[in-house]
Motif scaffolding. Structure first.
Motif, PDB file in Angstrom:
ATOM      1  N   CYS A  20       0.112 -23.753  21.604  1.00  0.00           N
ATOM      2  CA  CYS A  20      -1.473 -23.167  21.284  1.00  0.00           C
ATOM      3  C   CYS A  20      -1.501 -21.890  21.020  1.00  0.00           C
ATOM      4  O   CYS A  20      -2.484 -21.442  20.236  1.00  0.00           O
ATOM      5  CB  CYS A  20      -2.264 -23.572  22.400  1.00  0.00           C
ATOM      6  SG  CYS A  20      -1.790 -22.665  24.030  1.00  0.00           S
ATOM      7  N   SER A  22      -1.538 -19.527  23.022  1.00  0.00           N
ATOM      8  CA  SER A  22      -2.285 -18.458  23.835  1.00  0.00           C
ATOM      9  C   SER A  22      -1.426 -17.450  24.545  1.00  0.00           C
ATOM     10  O   SER A  22      -1.914 -16.313  24.908  1.00  0.00           O
ATOM     11  CB  SER A  22      -3.066 -19.270  25.013  1.00  0.00           C
ATOM     12  OG  SER A  22      -1.892 -19.821  25.747  1.00  0.00           O
ATOM     13  N   CYS A  23      -0.151 -17.773  24.828  1.00  0.00           N
ATOM     14  CA  CYS A  23       0.877 -17.010  25.323  1.00  0.00           C
ATOM     15  C   CYS A  23       1.336 -15.718  24.497  1.00  0.00           C
ATOM     16  O   CYS A  23       2.028 -14.737  24.683  1.00  0.00           O
ATOM     17  CB  CYS A  23       2.122 -17.563  25.972  1.00  0.00           C
ATOM     18  SG  CYS A  23       3.015 -18.526  24.583  1.00  0.00           S
ATOM     19  N   CYS A  24       1.100 -15.727  23.002  1.00  0.00           N
ATOM     20  CA  CYS A  24       1.218 -15.034  22.007  1.00  0.00           C
ATOM     21  C   CYS A  24       0.355 -13.894  21.950  1.00  0.00           C
ATOM     22  O   CYS A  24       0.373 -13.127  21.132  1.00  0.00           O
ATOM     23  CB  CYS A  24       1.686 -15.927  20.570  1.00  0.00           C
ATOM     24  SG  CYS A  24       2.932 -16.831  20.828  1.00  0.00           S
ATOM     25  N   HIS A  25      -1.030 -14.087  22.512  1.00  0.00           N
ATOM     26  CA  HIS A  25      -1.806 -13.029  22.427  1.00  0.00           C
ATOM     27  C   HIS A  25      -1.545 -12.443  23.640  1.00  0.00           C
ATOM     28  O   HIS A  25      -1.638 -12.659  24.952  1.00  0.00           O
ATOM     29  CB  HIS A  25      -3.503 -13.631  22.638  1.00  0.00           C
ATOM     30  CG  HIS A  25      -3.732 -14.174  21.558  1.00  0.00           C
ATOM     31  ND1 HIS A  25      -3.180 -15.594  20.960  1.00  0.00           N
ATOM     32  CD2 HIS A  25      -4.660 -13.740  20.637  1.00  0.00           C
ATOM     33  CE1 HIS A  25      -3.694 -15.784  19.913  1.00  0.00           C
ATOM     34  NE2 HIS A  25      -4.702 -14.982  19.354  1.00  0.00           N
ATOM     35  N   ASN A  27      -2.499  -9.566  26.686  1.00  0.00           N
ATOM     36  CA  ASN A  27      -3.867  -9.002  27.275  1.00  0.00           C
ATOM     37  C   ASN A  27      -3.349  -7.707  27.958  1.00  0.00           C
ATOM     38  O   ASN A  27      -2.436  -7.466  28.371  1.00  0.00           O
ATOM     39  CB  ASN A  27      -4.287  -9.960  28.645  1.00  0.00           C
ATOM     40  CG  ASN A  27      -4.634 -11.254  28.060  1.00  0.00           C
ATOM     41  OD1 ASN A  27      -5.267 -11.520  26.871  1.00  0.00           O
ATOM     42  ND2 ASN A  27      -4.073 -12.317  28.912  1.00  0.00           N
ATOM     43  N   ASN A  49      -0.377  -9.884  30.152  1.00  0.00           N
ATOM     44  CA  ASN A  49       0.774 -10.719  29.850  1.00  0.00           C
ATOM     45  C   ASN A  49       1.858 -10.050  28.765  1.00  0.00           C
ATOM     46  O   ASN A  49       2.015 -10.681  27.744  1.00  0.00           O
ATOM     47  CB  ASN A  49       0.427 -12.072  29.488  1.00  0.00           C
ATOM     48  CG  ASN A  49      -0.316 -12.128  28.136  1.00  0.00           C
ATOM     49  OD1 ASN A  49      -0.978 -10.966  27.687  1.00  0.00           O
ATOM     50  ND2 ASN A  49      -0.353 -13.194  27.370  1.00  0.00           N
ATOM     51  N   THR A 107      -2.398 -10.448  19.167  1.00  0.00           N
ATOM     52  CA  THR A 107      -1.374 -11.348  18.846  1.00  0.00           C
ATOM     53  C   THR A 107       0.009 -10.513  18.775  1.00  0.00           C
ATOM     54  O   THR A 107      -0.003  -9.602  17.900  1.00  0.00           O
ATOM     55  CB  THR A 107      -1.446 -12.361  17.705  1.00  0.00           C
ATOM     56  OG1 THR A 107      -1.442 -11.608  16.335  1.00  0.00           O
ATOM     57  CG2 THR A 107      -2.367 -13.428  18.076  1.00  0.00           C
ATOM     58  N   TYR A 111       3.919 -13.264  15.690  1.00  0.00           N
ATOM     59  CA  TYR A 111       3.241 -14.754  15.500  1.00  0.00           C
ATOM     60  C   TYR A 111       2.576 -14.789  14.226  1.00  0.00           C
ATOM     61  O   TYR A 111       1.795 -13.879  13.801  1.00  0.00           O
ATOM     62  CB  TYR A 111       2.305 -14.518  16.552  1.00  0.00           C
ATOM     63  CG  TYR A 111       1.568 -15.898  16.855  1.00  0.00           C
ATOM     64  CD1 TYR A 111       2.098 -17.033  17.530  1.00  0.00           C
ATOM     65  CD2 TYR A 111       0.088 -15.726  16.235  1.00  0.00           C
ATOM     66  CE1 TYR A 111       1.452 -18.121  17.480  1.00  0.00           C
ATOM     67  CE2 TYR A 111      -0.534 -17.033  16.278  1.00  0.00           C
ATOM     68  CZ  TYR A 111       0.041 -18.320  16.896  1.00  0.00           C
ATOM     69  OH  TYR A 111      -0.504 -19.511  17.163  1.00  0.00           O
ATOM     70  N   THR A 151      -4.162 -21.084  33.972  1.00  0.00           N
ATOM     71  CA  THR A 151      -4.875 -21.278  32.913  1.00  0.00           C
ATOM     72  C   THR A 151      -4.155 -21.979  31.621  1.00  0.00           C
ATOM     73  O   THR A 151      -4.755 -22.236  30.572  1.00  0.00           O
ATOM     74  CB  THR A 151      -5.512 -20.176  32.553  1.00  0.00           C
ATOM     75  OG1 THR A 151      -4.766 -19.208  31.968  1.00  0.00           O
ATOM     76  CG2 THR A 151      -6.403 -19.660  33.787  1.00  0.00           C
ATOM     77  N   CYS A 152      -2.819 -21.787  31.674  1.00  0.00           N
ATOM     78  CA  CYS A 152      -1.965 -22.462  30.378  1.00  0.00           C
ATOM     79  C   CYS A 152      -2.322 -23.835  30.259  1.00  0.00           C
ATOM     80  O   CYS A 152      -2.182 -24.576  31.000  1.00  0.00           O
ATOM     81  CB  CYS A 152      -0.438 -22.006  30.814  1.00  0.00           C
ATOM     82  SG  CYS A 152       0.471 -22.651  29.404  1.00  0.00           S
TER      83      CYS A 152
END
Length: 220
Positions: A20, A22-25, A27, A49, A107, A111, A151-152
């Motif tokens: 998805c 999401s981990c490549c964004h 925070n 993260n 990102t 990515y 939340t992953c």
């Protein structure tokens, strides 16, 4: 002599990457200052993260992509390969650990509809959504407790995670980081550049444009 204890503090968690992104964004909780005291580090890590990079990560990515470290490495001060800075007459030790740069949309710079450096992605990326909470035991042992981000979207799917494999990966990350930082610290301590009562801080890269280190002690 203090030990390093690595432990996955969860049982029977399933995980399968959903691709998805999401981990490549990345925070960045902006209510933190640029220098984070160690007593707030756990809170910062829980709310961010950032992808911390070891020298081995940086060399592998640079060799794979042909990019200079400055093109993808983010630090608070100008990146010079030295992660330990000393300021305020040796009373402040700053660990300016390199992290992966982000684009304007948060990102990762690598990515593009997926990871473009997947074969050489950093250990921190290989760990996600699992994270490491660092603590110091009363006897001085360093405790590296592995938890996870609930939340992953991949949590609860796929096979049960191999906790021992995760622990080995975290041990590898810790050893690489120690080999990056310890020689710098030892050199500074030996030269008297660090005060016995110095306070330690971790930097928050990416909050603003980084600047040159105008005061401090260079790596020996």
């Amino acid at each position: 002599m203090p030990r390093v204890v690595v432990k996955a503090v969860f049982e029977n968690v399933r995980f399968k990457c959903q691709r998805c992104g999401s981990c490549c964004h990345h925070n960045r909780p902006l209510d933190f200052e640029e220098l984070i005291p160690m007593e707030r580090l756990k809170e910062f890590c829980e709310r961010s993260n950032l992808i911390y990079l070891t020298k081995k990560d940086i060399n592998s990515i640079s060799n794979r992509t042909g990019k200079e470290p400055a093109e993808f490495v983010d630090t608070l001060y100008d990146y010079d390969g030295c992660s330990v800075k000393v300021k305020d007459d040796a009373r402040k030790v700053i660990l300016d650990l390199p992290v992966m740069k982000s684009k304007a949309d948060t990102t990762c710079v690598f990515y593009e509809n997926g990871c473009t450096i997947y074969p050489v992605r950093p250990i921190a990326c290989r760990l996600f959504p699992f994270r490491v909470d660092e603590e110091t035991a009363p006897n001085g042992d360093a405790l590296l407790n592995i938890s996870y981000n609930p939340t992953c979207p991949g949590i609860g799917k796929g096979d049960v995670v191999d906790r021992r494999k995760l622990e080995r990966l975290v041990s590898e990350l810790f050893m690489q980081r120690a080999s990056d930082i310890n020689p710098q610290l030892q050199s500074m301590i030996a030269s008297g550049a660090i005060s016995a009562d110095a306070k330690v801080y971790r930097t928050f890269p990416g909050k603003r444009e980084k600047t040159a280190m105008t005061q401090g002690h260079p790596c020996g």
